[in-house]
Design a protein around this motif. Structure first.
Motif, PDB file in Angstrom:
ATOM      1  N   CYS A   1      35.716  41.567  48.622  1.00  0.00           N
ATOM      2  CA  CYS A   1      35.958  40.735  47.436  1.00  0.00           C
ATOM      3  C   CYS A   1      35.639  41.508  46.157  1.00  0.00           C
ATOM      4  N   GLY A   2      34.355  41.698  45.859  1.00  0.00           N
ATOM      5  CA  GLY A   2      34.009  42.479  44.669  1.00  0.00           C
ATOM      6  C   GLY A   2      32.711  42.023  44.066  1.00  0.00           C
ATOM      7  N   THR A   3      32.431  42.515  42.863  1.00  0.00           N
ATOM      8  CA  THR A   3      31.171  42.224  42.177  1.00  0.00           C
ATOM      9  C   THR A   3      31.449  42.002  40.685  1.00  0.00           C
ATOM     10  N   PRO A   4      30.983  40.909  40.080  1.00  0.00           N
ATOM     11  CA  PRO A   4      30.352  39.752  40.696  1.00  0.00           C
ATOM     12  C   PRO A   4      31.354  38.971  41.552  1.00  0.00           C
ATOM     13  N   THR A   5      30.835  38.315  42.585  1.00  0.00           N
ATOM     14  CA  THR A   5      31.715  37.725  43.604  1.00  0.00           C
ATOM     15  C   THR A   5      32.736  36.755  43.020  1.00  0.00           C
ATOM     16  N   HIS A   6      32.267  35.774  42.241  1.00  0.00           N
ATOM     17  CA  HIS A   6      33.198  34.717  41.826  1.00  0.00           C
ATOM     18  C   HIS A   6      34.264  35.228  40.875  1.00  0.00           C
ATOM     19  N   LEU A   7      33.851  36.141  40.026  1.00  0.00           N
ATOM     20  CA  LEU A   7      34.816  36.710  39.091  1.00  0.00           C
ATOM     21  C   LEU A   7      35.860  37.519  39.868  1.00  0.00           C
ATOM     22  N   ALA A   8      35.386  38.322  40.814  1.00  0.00           N
ATOM     23  CA  ALA A   8      36.309  39.139  41.624  1.00  0.00           C
ATOM     24  C   ALA A   8      37.266  38.233  42.400  1.00  0.00           C
ATOM     25  N   MET A   9      36.749  37.135  42.939  1.00  0.00           N
ATOM     26  CA  MET A   9      37.581  36.192  43.698  1.00  0.00           C
ATOM     27  C   MET A   9      38.681  35.628  42.800  1.00  0.00           C
ATOM     28  N   ASP A  10      38.314  35.266  41.556  1.00  0.00           N
ATOM     29  CA  ASP A  10      39.304  34.721  40.614  1.00  0.00           C
ATOM     30  C   ASP A  10      40.353  35.776  40.276  1.00  0.00           C
ATOM     31  N   ILE A  11      39.913  37.003  40.083  1.00  0.00           N
ATOM     32  CA  ILE A  11      40.871  38.068  39.727  1.00  0.00           C
ATOM     33  C   ILE A  11      41.828  38.299  40.903  1.00  0.00           C
ATOM     34  N   ILE A  12      41.286  38.325  42.121  1.00  0.00           N
ATOM     35  CA  ILE A  12      42.138  38.507  43.301  1.00  0.00           C
ATOM     36  C   ILE A  12      43.204  37.406  43.337  1.00  0.00           C
TER      37      ILE A  12
ATOM     38  N   GLU B   1      45.865  47.618  36.188  1.00  0.00           N
ATOM     39  CA  GLU B   1      45.362  46.524  35.328  1.00  0.00           C
ATOM     40  C   GLU B   1      43.890  46.222  35.646  1.00  0.00           C
ATOM     41  N   VAL B   2      43.590  46.215  36.935  1.00  0.00           N
ATOM     42  CA  VAL B   2      42.224  45.877  37.339  1.00  0.00           C
ATOM     43  C   VAL B   2      41.263  47.007  36.941  1.00  0.00           C
ATOM     44  N   VAL B   3      41.726  48.257  37.042  1.00  0.00           N
ATOM     45  CA  VAL B   3      40.883  49.376  36.593  1.00  0.00           C
ATOM     46  C   VAL B   3      40.557  49.200  35.104  1.00  0.00           C
ATOM     47  N   THR B   4      41.563  48.779  34.327  1.00  0.00           N
ATOM     48  CA  THR B   4      41.325  48.562  32.888  1.00  0.00           C
ATOM     49  C   THR B   4      40.264  47.476  32.675  1.00  0.00           C
ATOM     50  N   LEU B   5      40.382  46.382  33.447  1.00  0.00           N
ATOM     51  CA  LEU B   5      39.370  45.305  33.336  1.00  0.00           C
ATOM     52  C   LEU B   5      37.975  45.833  33.653  1.00  0.00           C
ATOM     53  N   ILE B   6      37.909  46.651  34.710  1.00  0.00           N
ATOM     54  CA  ILE B   6      36.601  47.176  35.132  1.00  0.00           C
ATOM     55  C   ILE B   6      36.041  48.096  34.045  1.00  0.00           C
ATOM     56  N   ARG B   7      36.917  48.951  33.508  1.00  0.00           N
ATOM     57  CA  ARG B   7      36.429  49.893  32.471  1.00  0.00           C
ATOM     58  C   ARG B   7      36.004  49.155  31.202  1.00  0.00           C
ATOM     59  N   SER B   8      36.608  47.968  30.984  1.00  0.00           N
ATOM     60  CA  SER B   8      36.202  47.216  29.774  1.00  0.00           C
ATOM     61  C   SER B   8      34.878  46.481  30.008  1.00  0.00           C
ATOM     62  N   GLY B   9      34.358  46.556  31.238  1.00  0.00           N
ATOM     63  CA  GLY B   9      33.038  45.969  31.516  1.00  0.00           C
ATOM     64  C   GLY B   9      33.093  44.526  31.977  1.00  0.00           C
ATOM     65  N   GLU B  10      34.332  43.979  32.175  1.00  0.00           N
ATOM     66  CA  GLU B  10      34.430  42.558  32.559  1.00  0.00           C
ATOM     67  C   GLU B  10      33.968  42.295  33.972  1.00  0.00           C
ATOM     68  N   VAL B  11      34.131  43.299  34.847  1.00  0.00           N
ATOM     69  CA  VAL B  11      33.822  43.136  36.257  1.00  0.00           C
ATOM     70  C   VAL B  11      33.505  44.535  36.784  1.00  0.00           C
ATOM     71  N   ASP B  12      32.725  44.612  37.888  1.00  0.00           N
ATOM     72  CA  ASP B  12      32.317  45.938  38.377  1.00  0.00           C
ATOM     73  C   ASP B  12      33.229  46.479  39.472  1.00  0.00           C
ATOM     74  N   LYS B  13      33.634  45.592  40.381  1.00  0.00           N
ATOM     75  CA  LYS B  13      34.438  46.033  41.525  1.00  0.00           C
ATOM     76  C   LYS B  13      35.327  44.883  41.977  1.00  0.00           C
ATOM     77  N   VAL B  14      36.578  45.202  42.337  1.00  0.00           N
ATOM     78  CA  VAL B  14      37.489  44.194  42.891  1.00  0.00           C
ATOM     79  C   VAL B  14      38.215  44.838  44.076  1.00  0.00           C
ATOM     80  N   VAL B  15      38.226  44.154  45.206  1.00  0.00           N
ATOM     81  CA  VAL B  15      38.967  44.674  46.359  1.00  0.00           C
ATOM     82  C   VAL B  15      40.358  44.047  46.354  1.00  0.00           C
ATOM     83  N   LEU B  16      41.376  44.892  46.236  1.00  0.00           N
ATOM     84  CA  LEU B  16      42.749  44.391  46.181  1.00  0.00           C
ATOM     85  C   LEU B  16      43.475  44.714  47.475  1.00  0.00           C
TER      86      LEU B  16
END
Ligand SMILES: C=C(O[C@H]1C=CC=C(C(=O)O)[C@@H]1O)C(=O)O
Length: 420
Positions: free
Chosen positions: A329-340, A163-178
């Protein structure tokens, strides 16, 4: 909660001592004891004269400033990095959402070593003199351990990664550490000193930490502030041997250094650290390309960012600025934090938060609490292990599960459990 010594001033004495042997042998079986050791150097801390349970690094910075101003320190080693009264701490990854608490504690006795230098600091009670405390009781290896599995099954975690890969590919976020967890249960209370000792033996190149039930051996240094210099060892991008261990380590390192996916994952982490440090530094060095750090279980892409720090920013203030980096966490930080918070379904607690110490000058070392686990006082026979992986556009969910499995290995080995 604040427990401190009120308005009374506190005396502290630091003396040089002969080689005390392995520092960890002083850890008591019960009662307060913390440690932060790498390659035999570091500190072990016994007893407690003050404790601050806060969620905020900046509040901890203010508290330690006040407390350290109340300490009159006599030292045989003035100005030596890491000597004297310290506060040791471990902070929550996401204080807005965790049910757990951060902790900053001021120990009564500190035994430390750096190279040929060894010392003991004692706070209060000058009558106790300069004799070293007795070593702790022998450590106990765990009895039978049952692996209870993770809060999520592997397949469920893979679906979240997808799911997170899909979000990243859609351009919503660049990186998320799960991250995911593993629960293990022994047939009696775990002796964290035993686990800690095993980690020190097998992973001497890491920063091994033990504080308030959190134990682990992390290869990642959020920052060291020593005098006017700050250093951060940024890690992101990982390879590991398959079960056969047949791949030539040099070939594996080359594969990592050529991997576009790992290079992009790493670049986000380096950028987050460099951007966070820049406002505090007069000059900085950010290497253009990473090196490869080899550990017994995995290899990482590694970049040491260094800087000349402006006066006034303590190591706790710098940790507040750097945490959470895009390595956890990820990039951008706050978005990645919310996704986590939305998808991960576990409370990370102090996993992936800063762990380390600060001295009376504001110098200190703060690692990132990775490759570890948490034992809670209400269930001393149970431990929750954590491991995470950086997810970017090219991530493959099944491979990310394997990566987290490789990151569980140090703690499983230390517990005497075969990795599954
Ligand atoms: C989040 C973890 O590792 C971080 C540190 C090094 C490499 C990482 C990676 O390749 O994904 C992670 O960013 C962990 O060990 O739980």
């Amino acid at each position: 909660m604040i427990l401190d010594f009120g308005t009374a001033r506190m005396r502290a004495t630091t003396v040089a001592i002969a080689d005390p042997g392995p520092l960890e042998r002083f850890l008591p079986e019960s009662g307060p004891g913390s440690a932060f050791i790498r390659r035999g150097d570091g500190v072990v801390a016994l007893g407690e004269v003050a404790r601050f349970e806060t969620d905020r690094l900046d509040a901890a910075d203010v508290w330690w400033d006040e407390i350290s101003n109340q300490i009159d320190h006599d030292s045989e080693l003035p100005g030596e990095f890491g000597t004297g009264p310290l506060a040791l701490g471990s902070f929550i990854f996401d204080p807005d959402r965790s049910m757990e608490r951060s902790v900053l504690t001021v120990p009564q006795v500190i035994i430390g070593r750096r190279g040929d230098l060894a010392w003991m600091t004692r706070l209060g009670d000058a009558r106790r003199g300069t004799a070293l405390p007795s070593p702790g009781e022998p450590t106990r290896r765990p009895g039978h351990i049952t692996q209870m599995g993770g809060s999520l099954r592997r397949g469920e975690w893979e679906r979240i990664v997808a799911e997170v890969v899909t979000l990243i590919r859609s351009g919503e976020v660049d990186k998320v550490v799960l991250a995911r967890d593993l629960h293990l249960k022994a047939d009696g209370p775990l002796d964290l000193r035993h686990i800690y000792g095993r980690l020190l033996e097998t992973y001497p190149m890491t920063w091994a930490y033990l504080i308030d039930g959190l134990v682990g051996a992390t290869p990642e240094l959020l920052l060291r502030r020593q005098g006017g210099l700050v250093t951060s060892r940024v890690l992101a991008g990982t390879v590991w041997q398959d079960g056969s261990g047949a791949v030539d380590p040099l070939a594996l390192a080359a594969e990592l250094a050529r991997s576009e996916k790992d290079m992009s994952e790493h670049a986000f982490a380096v950028r987050s650290v460099a951007d966070a440090l820049a406002p505090y530094c007069r000059a900085m060095n950010v290497p253009d390309s990473p090196s490869v750090l080899r550990l017994p279980n995995v290899m990482h892409l590694a970049t040491d960012v260094t800087g000349v720090v402006e006066p006034g920013a303590t190591s706790l203030a710098l940790a507040a600025a750097l945490h959470p980096s895009a390595a956890v966490c990820g990039t951008p930080t706050h978005l990645a934090m919310d996704i986590i918070a939305e998808v991960e379904t576990i409370d990370r607690g102090r996993y992936a938060g800063p762990v380390g110490w600060v001295d009376m000058d504001g110098d200190g070392e703060w690692a990132i609490a990775l490759r570890g686990g948490q034992v809670r006082p209400e269930s001393p026979e149970s431990i929750q292990l954590f491991a995470g992986a950086g997810i970017v556009a090219d991530s493959t969910p099944s491979v990310e599960v394997q990566e987290t499995a490789a990151k569980f290995v140090p703690m499983l080995q230390a517990l005497g459990v075969a990795p599954s």
